[in-house]
Write a protein that holds these residues in place. Structure first.
Motif, short mmCIF file in Angstrom:
data_model
loop_
_atom_site.label_atom_id
_atom_site.label_comp_id
_atom_site.label_asym_id
_atom_site.label_seq_id
_atom_site.Cartn_x
_atom_site.Cartn_y
_atom_site.Cartn_z
N ASP A 112 111.28 2.86 70.41
CA ASP A 112 110.90 1.57 69.83
C ASP A 112 112.01 0.96 68.99
O ASP A 112 112.25 -0.25 69.04
N ALA A 117 110.98 -2.86 68.39
CA ALA A 117 109.56 -2.56 68.18
C ALA A 117 109.33 -1.72 66.94
O ALA A 117 108.20 -1.38 66.62
N GLY A 118 110.41 -1.40 66.24
CA GLY A 118 110.27 -0.69 64.97
C GLY A 118 110.60 -1.57 63.80
O GLY A 118 110.95 -1.10 62.73
N SER A 128 106.53 -6.97 70.37
CA SER A 128 107.59 -6.19 71.00
C SER A 128 107.01 -5.00 71.75
O SER A 128 107.42 -4.68 72.86
N ARG A 129 106.05 -4.30 71.12
CA ARG A 129 105.51 -3.10 71.74
C ARG A 129 104.68 -3.43 72.97
O ARG A 129 104.71 -2.71 73.96
N SER A 270 108.16 7.59 68.88
CA SER A 270 107.46 6.43 69.42
C SER A 270 108.29 5.85 70.54
O SER A 270 109.48 5.56 70.37
N ASN A 272 108.19 3.00 73.90
CA ASN A 272 107.50 1.92 74.60
C ASN A 272 106.25 1.43 73.87
O ASN A 272 105.25 1.06 74.48
N GLY A 273 106.31 1.45 72.54
CA GLY A 273 105.17 1.03 71.75
C GLY A 273 104.00 1.98 71.82
O GLY A 273 102.87 1.60 71.49
#
Length: 333
Positions: A112, A117-118, A128-129, A270, A272-273
């Protein structure tokens, strides 16, 4: 004549876009390693051509045009990256020996934090995720390359049709037609993506804790209880995949090299979300990198596990290749 900008000038303008370009290339290619290479190529091409950049479009649009063109060229030479579920029907023979297909360029997960996504903004995290979910990226691999680019730019990045036409150097009518065909094809191969996204509710966090405990104690019955009835388990580079909680249990009993409590350790990450783990197998006096499972959670339980055996992914996710048996604190984080 326009002076060629210094590397510092160019990077100051372009570097803030690096993570979103990496996410774009990852969605196009299905490989974090290939995506990193293509982003590097994009920045090199942009740097070489920046002196001639006339600013008729934004720098962001210009970089996306370079990146998308590079991705389309790469797909022509490398082909698509599937998961085993994209290659055929599930296997009913859970106890037979597994056979690898290392020659297949399999889909890869992405951390992520590498693709934004983080981030700190909760709204940006969810957006994003959702756009890098493993099922979505796998479904995108079924689309022809230009349709894939159109759908990503229009439906994921929410660009206007005219902007996409500019990036792909085509007409707005062609973009709209390609988007209609891409949506129709994607709807045939893409499963529902309504499973929970972060932040996970307490019951899902508790389920993940039980998942870790079940594997670390090698309690196959407890593992089976955590899956939905029609759960899917796949393990690239092995082309076979399996469906059903009981079938998954038989597969683990027959083919997992762990056999007793303490043989496995799971470290949460984590990807791909989605929740994922670095899974380690006890060999001798240390735990060694074994696989990286990515989980899909439904309300009723774990609905999908994609278990990746490419050990280079441990480096990508910042995970060590070995854990000492004494390092219980790290293994339990």
């Amino acid at each position: 004549m326009t002076d060629r900008p210094s590397p510092e000038d160019f990077l100051k303008l372009a570097d803030p876009l690096r993570r979103e370009l990496l996410a774009h290339c990852y969605r196009m290619l299905g490989s974090v390693h290939d995506a990193e290479d293509l982003v590097q190529e994009t920045y090199l091409r942009a740097w070489r051509g920046y002196a001639g950049f006339e600013g008729r479009s934004s720098l962001r649009t210009w970089l996306y045009r370079i990146a998308t063109t590079a991705c389309l060229t790469a797909i022509d030479s490398r082909g698509r990256r599937p998961l085993p579920t994209g290659l055929g029907a599930p296997s009913a023979e859970a106890t037979t020996p597994l056979t690898e297909r290392p020659e297949v360029p399999w889909l890869e997960p992405v951390p992520d934090v590498m693709v934004g996504a983080g981030a700190d903004d909760p709204a940006q995290i969810v957006t994003s995720r959702e756009s890098i979910r493993l099922a979505l990226v796998a479904a995108l691999q079924h689309l022809p390359p230009r349709q894939r680019a159109i759908l990503i730019l229009r439906d994921v990045l929410r660009w206007r049709a005219a902007e996409v036409a500019e990036v792909l150097q085509t007409t707005t009518a062609a973009v709209n037609s390609g988007l209609q065909r891409a949506r129709a094809q994607l709807s045939e191969v893409s499963p529902s993506l309504d499973d929970p996204v972060e932040p996970l509710p307490p019951e899902q966090r508790e389920r993940l804790e039980r998942y870790v405990a079940a594997f670390e104690s090698y309690d196959v019955a407890a593992i089976v209880e955590l899956f939905t009835e029609d759960a899917i388990w796949e393990m690239p580079p092995y082309p076979t995949w399996y469906q059903g909680a009981e079938t998954i249990g038989r597969l683990i009993e027959a083919n997992c090299p762990a056999k007793r409590p303490g043989d496995l350790r799971l470290v949460p990450v984590s990807a791909n979300g989605q929740p994922a783990f670095g899974m380690y197998l006890l060999r001798g006096e240390a735990y060694h990198a074994f696989a990286l499972p990515v989980l899909t959670l439904a309300r009723e339980g774990v609905s999908h596990v994609a278990m990746f055996f490419d050990l280079s992914l441990f480096d990508t996710f910042g995970l060590p290749r070995t854990l000492p048996t004494r390092d219980r604190a790290f293994a339990k984080k």
